[in-house]
Design a protein around this motif. Structure first.
Motif, PDB file in Angstrom:
ATOM      1  N   ARG A 526      40.318  51.151 -23.964  1.00  0.00           N
ATOM      2  CA  ARG A 526      41.624  50.781 -23.297  1.00  0.00           C
ATOM      3  C   ARG A 526      42.598  50.031 -24.188  1.00  0.00           C
ATOM      4  N   SER A 527      42.079  49.059 -24.760  1.00  0.00           N
ATOM      5  CA  SER A 527      42.866  48.014 -25.726  1.00  0.00           C
ATOM      6  C   SER A 527      43.316  48.767 -26.824  1.00  0.00           C
ATOM      7  N   TYR A 528      42.652  49.507 -27.498  1.00  0.00           N
ATOM      8  CA  TYR A 528      43.187  50.070 -28.569  1.00  0.00           C
ATOM      9  C   TYR A 528      44.495  50.867 -28.169  1.00  0.00           C
ATOM     10  N   HIS A 529      44.216  51.769 -26.928  1.00  0.00           N
ATOM     11  CA  HIS A 529      45.340  52.411 -26.427  1.00  0.00           C
ATOM     12  C   HIS A 529      46.634  51.486 -26.108  1.00  0.00           C
ATOM     13  N   HIS A 530      46.323  50.610 -25.710  1.00  0.00           N
ATOM     14  CA  HIS A 530      47.386  49.475 -25.342  1.00  0.00           C
ATOM     15  C   HIS A 530      48.111  49.090 -26.700  1.00  0.00           C
ATOM     16  N   VAL A 531      47.407  48.775 -27.863  1.00  0.00           N
ATOM     17  CA  VAL A 531      47.971  48.177 -29.042  1.00  0.00           C
ATOM     18  C   VAL A 531      48.727  49.351 -29.792  1.00  0.00           C
ATOM     19  N   GLY A 556      43.581  43.190 -31.822  1.00  0.00           N
ATOM     20  CA  GLY A 556      43.325  42.836 -30.393  1.00  0.00           C
ATOM     21  C   GLY A 556      42.407  41.523 -30.470  1.00  0.00           C
ATOM     22  N   MET A 557      42.155  41.022 -29.193  1.00  0.00           N
ATOM     23  CA  MET A 557      41.412  39.918 -29.140  1.00  0.00           C
ATOM     24  C   MET A 557      40.104  39.986 -29.692  1.00  0.00           C
ATOM     25  N   GLY A 558      39.377  40.994 -29.736  1.00  0.00           N
ATOM     26  CA  GLY A 558      37.994  41.203 -30.095  1.00  0.00           C
ATOM     27  C   GLY A 558      37.864  42.255 -31.029  1.00  0.00           C
ATOM     28  N   PHE A 559      38.929  42.683 -31.715  1.00  0.00           N
ATOM     29  CA  PHE A 559      38.847  43.825 -32.542  1.00  0.00           C
ATOM     30  C   PHE A 559      39.741  43.574 -33.861  1.00  0.00           C
ATOM     31  N   LEU A 560      39.504  44.263 -35.060  1.00  0.00           N
ATOM     32  CA  LEU A 560      40.746  44.194 -35.976  1.00  0.00           C
ATOM     33  C   LEU A 560      41.443  45.587 -36.271  1.00  0.00           C
ATOM     34  N   ALA A 561      42.699  45.419 -36.543  1.00  0.00           N
ATOM     35  CA  ALA A 561      43.306  46.841 -36.622  1.00  0.00           C
ATOM     36  C   ALA A 561      42.807  48.049 -37.593  1.00  0.00           C
ATOM     37  N   GLY A 715      44.125  33.101 -23.765  1.00  0.00           N
ATOM     38  CA  GLY A 715      42.826  32.112 -23.056  1.00  0.00           C
ATOM     39  C   GLY A 715      42.051  32.831 -22.118  1.00  0.00           C
ATOM     40  N   VAL A 716      42.292  34.381 -22.039  1.00  0.00           N
ATOM     41  CA  VAL A 716      41.544  34.894 -21.010  1.00  0.00           C
ATOM     42  C   VAL A 716      40.834  36.084 -21.840  1.00  0.00           C
ATOM     43  N   PRO A 717      39.737  36.016 -22.097  1.00  0.00           N
ATOM     44  CA  PRO A 717      38.970  37.024 -22.842  1.00  0.00           C
ATOM     45  C   PRO A 717      39.177  38.716 -22.242  1.00  0.00           C
ATOM     46  N   SER A 718      39.511  39.647 -22.957  1.00  0.00           N
ATOM     47  CA  SER A 718      39.682  41.036 -22.616  1.00  0.00           C
ATOM     48  C   SER A 718      40.927  41.304 -21.515  1.00  0.00           C
ATOM     49  N   TRP A 721      47.955  42.191 -20.525  1.00  0.00           N
ATOM     50  CA  TRP A 721      49.097  41.946 -19.645  1.00  0.00           C
ATOM     51  C   TRP A 721      49.491  43.046 -18.971  1.00  0.00           C
ATOM     52  N   ALA A 722      49.741  44.168 -19.412  1.00  0.00           N
ATOM     53  CA  ALA A 722      49.995  45.324 -18.522  1.00  0.00           C
ATOM     54  C   ALA A 722      49.180  45.735 -17.347  1.00  0.00           C
ATOM     55  N   MET A 723      47.921  45.202 -17.223  1.00  0.00           N
ATOM     56  CA  MET A 723      47.007  45.545 -16.007  1.00  0.00           C
ATOM     57  C   MET A 723      47.236  44.149 -15.332  1.00  0.00           C
ATOM     58  N   ALA A 724      47.922  43.148 -15.575  1.00  0.00           N
ATOM     59  CA  ALA A 724      48.057  41.782 -14.879  1.00  0.00           C
ATOM     60  C   ALA A 724      48.658  42.145 -13.589  1.00  0.00           C
TER      61      ALA A 724
END
Length: 870
Positions: A526-531, A556-561, A715-718, A721-724
């Protein structure tokens, strides 16, 4: 996009040939299987017709079809042979040379030699411009040159990457010169351009003239305007024919299809997950066969069609069922592929591993008849998928406005099809580089040369077990089910995006599709899709401006491009939890920032006392995000004016374009407004300056009403914003306290701050060689008692008489919903006639964040940032 690049590449080739391009070179992947797949598609779709004199007269195709289909081991020089006389005749008559080359150094060097020996001389003799188009399929695979790793080394060193240089040698050879009348264009195609965009500009294949984002069909987005190429673009465009022709990528699987259960979280029980995914696949195959047989008369199943032969390919295709595929991706290791394939057969009823392995190596590992008995023994587990697919169909129909969705047949109907056709007609195939494995999927009918009869394609219903080979370009037709078991301690977006072979044009049966993976892996996807979507939006917006974009690639917060480029940094948008601006004026004249603070404190304020000591002064009112941004923007420095042309300014412009693309920003608004220097060189842009912090606060305010892609929650892992919950974000947006921290130096009230009504004692922070402050925040004592002073970052808590946060430390965030703080210091050294104002800012968690990938040559000063901010 994962599906459709080759079609676009052939479309560009066709348009180029229509425009009179003389030479087209298609670089078709780094693997033999992908090269053959692309070559066959080109012959079928772009070079259609019977082989013969008529076809050979209209073009020259290299290699010839005989070389590719024969499978014999001819030398590469023979394979790419371009006889000079034929080249001369074709080019003289305006007929093209079309070359499909494997992207391997030996193939490229052989082609390069042939171009120099047989083509360049004929080009020189023509006396007119000759145009070459080079199309690089999967341009991030092998074609990326990492200049950081290879800098200052001899380009002919054998250990260095040769593919990019070998490609550039096709039109700009190092060992000789190309004809002056040869003009070449290079276009790279890839679904994952991160490494290509992060290459240094001087690399031969780095994008420098244009970057284009291909649009995909969905039910949303800007309409395609063929008459206005500068019209506003979006990553998708409305497809009027509906779901059956939609591109089913990340937006469908991870966002809008979430309610349909397209992604299934696996458990700790690997055997149970395997069994569930296999049942899902087989039942989906039975449903698809039921649909095909009821909509087209005569269609039969994959088991029955295997025993028949046909006089013509057309007769066979009329009754053949649609291809149905599953991908089991256990790991990168080849041995794990065979073990996983054995597990499938053991689950289906094969007695032991040795038998299963022999079946796999035979090339015809069909599911055994024992599976039918197993199905009856555990019927409730199988039948449960009928309800799941029925629910999915309803959810998909509602989400995508499908008027008359096809109904899911009842269990008794599906059970009969499973028993008669799907279970006996399904094979297990290992696809990797092992000699015992299959080379690639086979979806085309087979002609028996000795009898002249046609037989059904091998892979009408197949469970493919694979890893890296299948993760790059090979087509899986009719794919419905994926079981993704691969994990990585250091995930990389571009590599794992390429592995998502379930993307494609699967709208006709998307309700039957399932992707099984662990919860953490699905969150990564999901995060890959967002970036990825953020990158596309940035490119699309720049295309509308007619500019050659320099897109911002995101980690991403937990991965590299990407891991294909060395020494790439992580540049956040948020300046951190407590950025301190080390910039100060030199104190040799009255600091205009002192008057700015004085004007601010003309409003009501009060002392901040801790114990019996007055630590400073604070405004009684707080500032909103925009007011805090305006205050920081008003600061000025004699020696610092980075202007609007820096890489940092480009970064802020790119994110502003994306925010504006969601909901229009007010006219004339800019997030980042760094001052320009009237004359002379501009300053090197710093990440921690008041203008960057102000830009961040403006971004935060704008995002309170916009679900912007590619942004995480600071400050919030994972957190994405688009899902907030934006209503909650608006309710808990921060307000900023403003204070002045006193030091132990002389009083400065009578100097720059007349009539203020309270005395300010200066701090005496040291300066470094650049004239910046050498220290930042003041006292930090985590063990401070109730009447003691913990530190400057908590100054405003003492003013409000609030309890201090329970945690303390140099990298801790203030909780979401907390106040922020802007704290000023009047710093005066003995050699300064006047005090110079410094400022630190405390920012709560919960704001928008992204991590731009920066290469080694980035022109943004991050030297003062702490490790947690980077």
């Amino acid at each position: 996009m994962q599906s459709g690049k080759t079609a676009s590449m052939f479309g560009v080739t066709a348009l180029a040939l229509d425009q009179g391009i003389d030479i087209v070179v298609i670089l078709a992947g780094t693997r033999l299987s992908l090269w053959r797949q692309t070559y066959e598609r080109l012959v079928e779709q772009l070079d259609a017709g019977e082989e013969g004199v008529e076809k050979s007269r209209r073009r020259m195709l290299s290699p010839s079809p005989g070389f590719v289909t024969s499978g014999n081991s001819s030398s590469l020089d023979k394979m790419y042979k371009l006889p000079s006389a034929q080249v001369r005749r074709k080019l003289t008559r305006g007929l093209p040379l079309v070359i499909v080359a494997m992207k391997h150094t030996d193939h490229l060097y052989a082609l390069g030699r042939e171009l120099r020996q047989s083509v360049f001389g004929e080009v020189e003799q023509l006396g007119r411009p000759v145009h070459m188009l080079v199309l690089d399929d999967e341009a991030d695979d092998g074609s990326v040159l990492d200049a950081v790793v290879e800098q200052a080394q001899d380009p002919l060193t054998p250990t260095l990457k040769q593919i990019p240089r070998a490609i550039a040698d096709l039109w700009e050879p190092r060992s000789s010169s190309a004809p002056n009348n040869l003009f070449a264009s290079y276009i790279g195609y890839t679904a994952t351009p991160q490494a290509n965009l992060l290459q240094e500009d001087h690399n031969p294949l780095a994008p420098r003239d244009f970057v284009i984002s291909l649009r995909t069909p969905l039910d949303v987005g800007q309409q395609v305007d063929h008459d206005n190429l500068d019209a506003l673009r979006s990553s998708t465009y409305p497809e009027p024919t509906g779901l059956k022709n939609f591109y089913t990528g990340g937006e469908v699987y991870y966002e809008r299809g979430a309610g349909a259960g397209l992604c299934v979280e696996t458990s700790e029980a690997a055997d149970g997950d395997l069994a569930d995914s296999l049942r899902a696949f087989l039942i989906a195959g039975a449903i698809r066969l039921h649909w095909a047989s009821t909509s087209t008369s005569g269609v039969i199943g994959p088991h029955s069609v295997r025993s028949l032969d046909f006089s013509s390919q057309e007769d066979l295709e009329v009754i053949s069922p649609p291809a149905h595929s599953m991908l089991l991706h256990p790991a990168a290791d080849i041995g794990a592929h065979f073990a996983a394939a054995e597990d499938v057969l053991l689950w289906a009823g094969v007695l032991d591993r040795a038998v299963a392995r022999d079946m796999i190596e035979s090339g015809d590992a069909r599911l055994p008849s024992q599976l039918v008995a197993k199905m009856y023994a555990e019927e409730s587990l199988w039948e449960a998928w009928i309800d799941r697919y029925t629910s999915s169909s309803a959810a998909i129909s509602l989400e995508f406005n499908v008027m008359n969705p096809r109904s899911i047949p009842d269990w008794s109907t599906v059970r009969g099809i499973l028993e008669a056709e799907i279970i006996p007609g399904t094979r297990v195939s290992v696809v990797n580089s092992d000699p015992s494995a299959d080379d690639r999927p086979e979806y085309k009918p087979i002609l028996n040369q000795s009898t002249g009869k046609w037989h059904a394609a091998r892979d009408l219903s197949t469970i493919f077990v694979s890893g890296n080979v299948m993760a790059r370009g090979l087509t899986l037709e009719g794919m419905t089910t994926a079981l993704f078991r691969r994990n990585s301690a250091s995930p990389v977006a571009d590599t794992q995006m390429q592995m998502q072979r379930w993307f494609g044009y699967r709208g006709e049966y998307i309700a039957l599709c399932r992707m099984f993976a662990g919860k953490q892996q699905i969150e990564l996807f999901r995060s890959y899709h967002h970036v990825d979507e953020a990158l596309r939006e940035g490119v699309a917006a720049k295309m509308a401006e007619g500019a050659a974009p320099s897109p911002v690639v995101l980690h991403g917060m937990g991965f590299l491009a990407t891991a294909k480029i060395a020494n790439i940094g992580r540049l956040p948008l948020c300046p951190g939890s407590r950025p301190f601006v080390r910039l100060v004026n030199d104190g040799q004249r009255v600091d205009p920032n002192a008057q700015l603070v004085a004007n601010l404190f003309a409003a009501a304020s009060s002392d901040v006392n801790v114990g019996s000591v007055t630590r400073g002064r604070a405004l009684d009112r707080t500032l909103s995000l925009s007011e805090a941004a305006d205050l920081l923007q008003s600061l000025s420095f004699d020696s610092y004016a980075p202007g609007q042309e820096s890489r940092l300014a480009e970064l802020w412009q790119e994110i502003q374009v994306r925010v504006d693309g969601v909901v229009k920003l007010p006219a004339g608004m800019n997030f980042y407004n760094a001052p320009e220097r009237p004359s002379g060189p501009t300053s090197e842009a710093r990440f921690e300056d008041p203008y960057s912090i102000a830009a961040y606060l403006r971004l935060w305010e704008a995002c309170l009403t916009r679900p912007v892609r590619g942004l995480f929650v600071a400050g919030v892992p994972s957190g994405r914003w688009a899902m907030a919950n934006l209503a909650a974000k608006q309710l808990h947006q921060p307000r900023f306290s403003v204070g002045i921290r006193y030091g132990d130096g002389e009083s400065v009230t009578g100097d720059a701050l007349p009539g203020l009504g309270f005395a300010i004692r200066a701090t005496r922070k040291g300066l470094n060689a650049k004239g910046d402050l050498s220290t930042t925040w003041g006292t930090n004592d985590p063990s401070a008692g109730m009447l003691d002073y913990r530190g400057d970052e908590f100054f405003d808590y003492y003013h409000r008489h609030e309890s201090l946060p329970a945690t303390a430390g140099t990298s801790s965030w203030r909780p979401q919903g907390s106040h922020g703080q802007i704290l000023f210091y009047f710093n005066k050294r003995l050699d300064q006639p006047h005090p110079a104002v410094a400022v630190g800012v405390c920012i709560p968690a919960g704001g928008p964040e992204q991590f731009a990938a920066t290469r080694a040559g980035s022109l943004i000063d991050t030297s003062e940032m702490s490790n947690d901010e980077l």
